[in-house]
Write an enzyme that holds these catalytic residues in place. Structure first.
Site, PDB file in Angstrom:
ATOM      1  CD  GLU A  49      -3.011   0.877   2.298  1.00  0.00           C
ATOM      2  OE1 GLU A  49      -2.883  -0.034   3.134  1.00  0.00           O
ATOM      3  OE2 GLU A  49      -3.885   1.751   2.384  1.00  0.00           O
ATOM      4  N   GLY A  89      -8.430   5.144   6.569  1.00  0.00           N
ATOM      5  CA  GLY A  89      -9.237   5.018   7.765  1.00  0.00           C
ATOM      6  C   GLY A  89      -8.600   4.109   8.796  1.00  0.00           C
ATOM      7  CB  ALA A  90      -7.758   0.697   8.794  1.00  0.00           C
ATOM      8  CB  SER A  91      -3.059   1.454   7.832  1.00  0.00           C
ATOM      9  OG  SER A  91      -3.170   1.598   6.426  1.00  0.00           O
ATOM     10  CB  THR A  92      -1.059   6.485   8.639  1.00  0.00           C
ATOM     11  OG1 THR A  92      -0.616   7.646   7.943  1.00  0.00           O
ATOM     12  CG2 THR A  92      -0.096   6.197   9.770  1.00  0.00           C
ATOM     13  CD  GLN A  93      -0.566   2.954   4.360  1.00  0.00           C
ATOM     14  OE1 GLN A  93      -1.007   2.284   5.286  1.00  0.00           O
ATOM     15  NE2 GLN A  93      -1.352   3.757   3.686  1.00  0.00           N
TER      16      GLN A  93
HETATM   17  N1  LIG Z   1     -14.453  14.705   2.645  1.00  0.00           N
HETATM   18  C1  LIG Z   1     -13.930  14.076   3.681  1.00  0.00           C
HETATM   19  N2  LIG Z   1     -13.616  14.736   4.800  1.00  0.00           N
HETATM   20  C2  LIG Z   1     -13.090  14.131   5.839  1.00  0.00           C
HETATM   21  N3  LIG Z   1     -12.804  12.814   5.869  1.00  0.00           N
HETATM   22  C3  LIG Z   1     -13.092  12.088   4.802  1.00  0.00           C
HETATM   23  C4  LIG Z   1     -13.656  12.664   3.651  1.00  0.00           C
HETATM   24  N4  LIG Z   1     -13.822  11.697   2.731  1.00  0.00           N
HETATM   25  C5  LIG Z   1     -13.366  10.561   3.283  1.00  0.00           C
HETATM   26  N5  LIG Z   1     -12.955  10.793   4.540  1.00  0.00           N
HETATM   27  C6  LIG Z   1     -12.361   9.820   5.441  1.00  0.00           C
HETATM   28  O1  LIG Z   1     -11.413   9.156   4.672  1.00  0.00           O
HETATM   29  C7  LIG Z   1     -11.225   7.847   5.194  1.00  0.00           C
HETATM   30  C8  LIG Z   1     -11.243   6.889   4.065  1.00  0.00           C
HETATM   31  O2  LIG Z   1     -10.134   7.214   3.334  1.00  0.00           O
HETATM   32  P1  LIG Z   1      -9.479   6.191   2.388  1.00  0.00           P
HETATM   33  O3  LIG Z   1     -10.466   5.797   1.353  1.00  0.00           O
HETATM   34  O4  LIG Z   1      -8.162   6.770   1.979  1.00  0.00           O
HETATM   35  O5  LIG Z   1      -9.231   5.071   3.411  1.00  0.00           O
HETATM   36  P2  LIG Z   1      -9.243   3.521   3.230  1.00  0.00           P
HETATM   37  O6  LIG Z   1      -8.606   3.166   1.945  1.00  0.00           O
HETATM   38  O7  LIG Z   1     -10.603   3.033   3.530  1.00  0.00           O
HETATM   39  O8  LIG Z   1      -8.284   3.233   4.436  1.00  0.00           O
HETATM   40  P3  LIG Z   1      -7.305   2.044   4.681  1.00  0.00           P
HETATM   41  O9  LIG Z   1      -6.343   2.034   3.532  1.00  0.00           O
HETATM   42  O10 LIG Z   1      -6.669   2.449   5.947  1.00  0.00           O
HETATM   43  O11 LIG Z   1      -8.156   0.815   4.739  1.00  0.00           O
HETATM   44  C9  LIG Z   1     -12.228   7.659   6.255  1.00  0.00           C
HETATM   45  O12 LIG Z   1     -11.531   7.907   7.463  1.00  0.00           O
HETATM   46  C10 LIG Z   1     -13.243   8.760   5.997  1.00  0.00           C
HETATM   47  O13 LIG Z   1     -13.795   9.137   7.202  1.00  0.00           O
END
Ligand SMILES: Nc1ncnc2c1ncn2[C@@H]1O[C@H](COP(=O)(O)OP(=O)(O)OP(=O)(O)O)[C@@H](O)[C@H]1O
Length: 439
Positions: A49, A89-93
């Protein structure tokens, strides 16, 4: 089409692997029947990722290869490559080309692109995504005595009758490693981590986070180290500290795991996804100095909730999260990754890992898609190489690493992988690329 699942699915697979398997099977079944060239779905390891985010950024910025005026493909110098900070939402890279050797090979990703070998430092911190952080913060607030009615205000769908239990809120809290209750307590009451080698700067005296009084959901609860409130804040002994959400110790901890990384992060860095959303909301994505960013976040956190609501109509969904999220981002970037006033200008906040025009989306690559632009970019000339190469890359993103191993559905056998992360891709060069690659 190749589908890569990220940290949310990594967490689910830890918690309930059969459920995760069912989801993969269902998605694969549906996509397999769709009129698509579906290659399969795979759980990406954290390193993948991070590395894919880095590749995407540098690819779309044209850092990996450029078409020269004289009509030749040239490779820009390594030093111009851009670092990547991603927060889901779950991890940071965090991923970047380090200035020196990578001692921990588990954090090294090596791959070939356009005939060049790239070696990057990459680490994915599972449970340090924004949603997991907020959940753990809520859990912690409840744990230290904030009435659920108070804490739960922050959370949609968690009414008083939901029987809020801190320990049941986040699978991260049940995860092995630093997420035990004991650890959280330790973090709350003691130093976050032994300073050297984690941090080269003193830990600031905790400051109270007094936010949204009245209908407050964060009444004088938290504090963050370097993200100091401007003077005038009361000095209430903090019952819970937002810094608890950045626990120490263990391989998944940014403060210890990534501290002083900034020393090696010499190039410009793009921070995207959740790094962007909150800072965009606070108008902090235009290269404001760190002091302004810090003051703005704190000022926002101190505003009465009614005022916050009134001044941002229609933003209900994420409004309540921006204070904690802003403080978390500051803590992560400053305490975790070690950015300072001087290095802060190196960070650019973008919605996506993309060029400023935003025509590309990192997930196209994360998902192993063909990484093709939604329309041709005339500024980039004909780029016959990219799509083909990256398609191969996405399809072969079987990785080995410290994070939970990926598993896949419907994909063929992976090519051999080198230690760490490697897309060994013999023969992946698209025909039009051969002339360049053999040069
Ligand atoms: N417009 C917005 N303002 C604030 N937060 C947002 C907005 N749109 C999405 N998010 C947040 O972004 C996150 C989802 O982002 P992303 O799609 O990058 O994560 P993900 O791919 O689901 O995460 P991971 O890779 O950790 O599983 C959630 O925390 C959601 O609350």
């Amino acid at each position: 089409m190749f589908l890569g699942a990220t940290a949310g699915m990594r967490l689910l697979s830890q918690k309930n692997s059969s459920q995760a398997g069912d989801i993969f099977a269902a998605v694969s079944r549906v996509l397999g029947q769709a009129p698509l060239d579906f290659w399969g779905a795979e759980l990406l390891a954290g390193q993948a990722e991070g590395a894919l985010g880095w590749i995407t950024i540098n690819y779309v910025l044209g850092m990996l290869i450029k078409y020269s005026f004289s009509g030749e493909w040239i490779r820009p110098p390594e030093g111009t490559l851009v670092g990547a900070l991603d927060m889901g939402g779950a991890s940071t890279q965090i991923t970047f080309v380090p200035g020196g050797p990578i001692l921990d090979k588990n954090t090294q990703a090596t791959f070939h692109l356009y005939g060049s070998e790239h070696r990057v430092y990459t680490h994915s911190y599972l449970c340090f995504g924004r949603d997991q952080m907020l959940t753990r913060l809520l859990a912690r607030l409840v744990e230290v005595g904030l009435p659920p009615e108070e804490a739960q205000v922050k959370w949609d769908g968690l009414g008083p009758s939901a029987g809020l239990k801190a320990t049941s809120l986040s699978s991260c809290r049940a995860a092995p490693g630093p997420w035990s209750a004991t650890h959280v307590t330790t973090v709350a009451t003691g130093p976050r981590c032994p300073r050297p080698p984690c941090m080269s700067h003193p830990v600031s005296t905790p400051h109270p986070l007094q936010t949204w009084p009245g209908t407050s959901r964060w009444k004088e609860q938290g504090t963050l180290g370097p993200a100091s409130p401007p003077s005038g804040a009361s000095s209430t002994s903090p019952a819970a500290r937002a810094e608890d959400t950045v626990p120490s110790m263990g391989s998944t901890s940014p403060p210890c795991g990534a501290g002083s990384m900034h020393a090696h992060l010499t190039s410009p860095t793009q921070a995207f996804s959740n790094f962007y959303y909150t800072f965009h909301f606070l108008n902090l994505t235009s290269k404001q100095p760190l002091t302004t960013v810090n003051a703005t976040v704190w000022e926002f956190c101190r505003r009465p909730w009614k005022q916050v609501e009134a001044s941002s109509p229609g933003q209900d969904r994420w409004l309540r999260d921006h204070c904690a999220s802003g403080l978390y981002i500051l803590t992560l970037l400053l305490e975790g990754y070690g950015f300072r006033e001087e290095t802060w200008p190196d960070i650019e906040f973008h919605k996506q890992a993309a060029c400023p025009t935003g025509r590309w989306h990192r997930y196209w690559l994360d998902a192993g898609l063909h990484a093709e632009p939604d329309r041709r970019d005339p500024g980039r000339g004909a780029r016959p190489l990219a799509g083909g190469e990256l398609r191969h890359l996405g399809g072969w993103s079987r990785l080995c690493g410290a994070d939970s191993p990926g598993y896949s559905w419907g994909c063929g056998s992976p090519p051999p992988v080198a230690p760490g992360l490697s897309w060994a891709a013999p023969g992946w060069t698209a025909a039009p690329a051969r002339a360049f690659l053999s040069s």
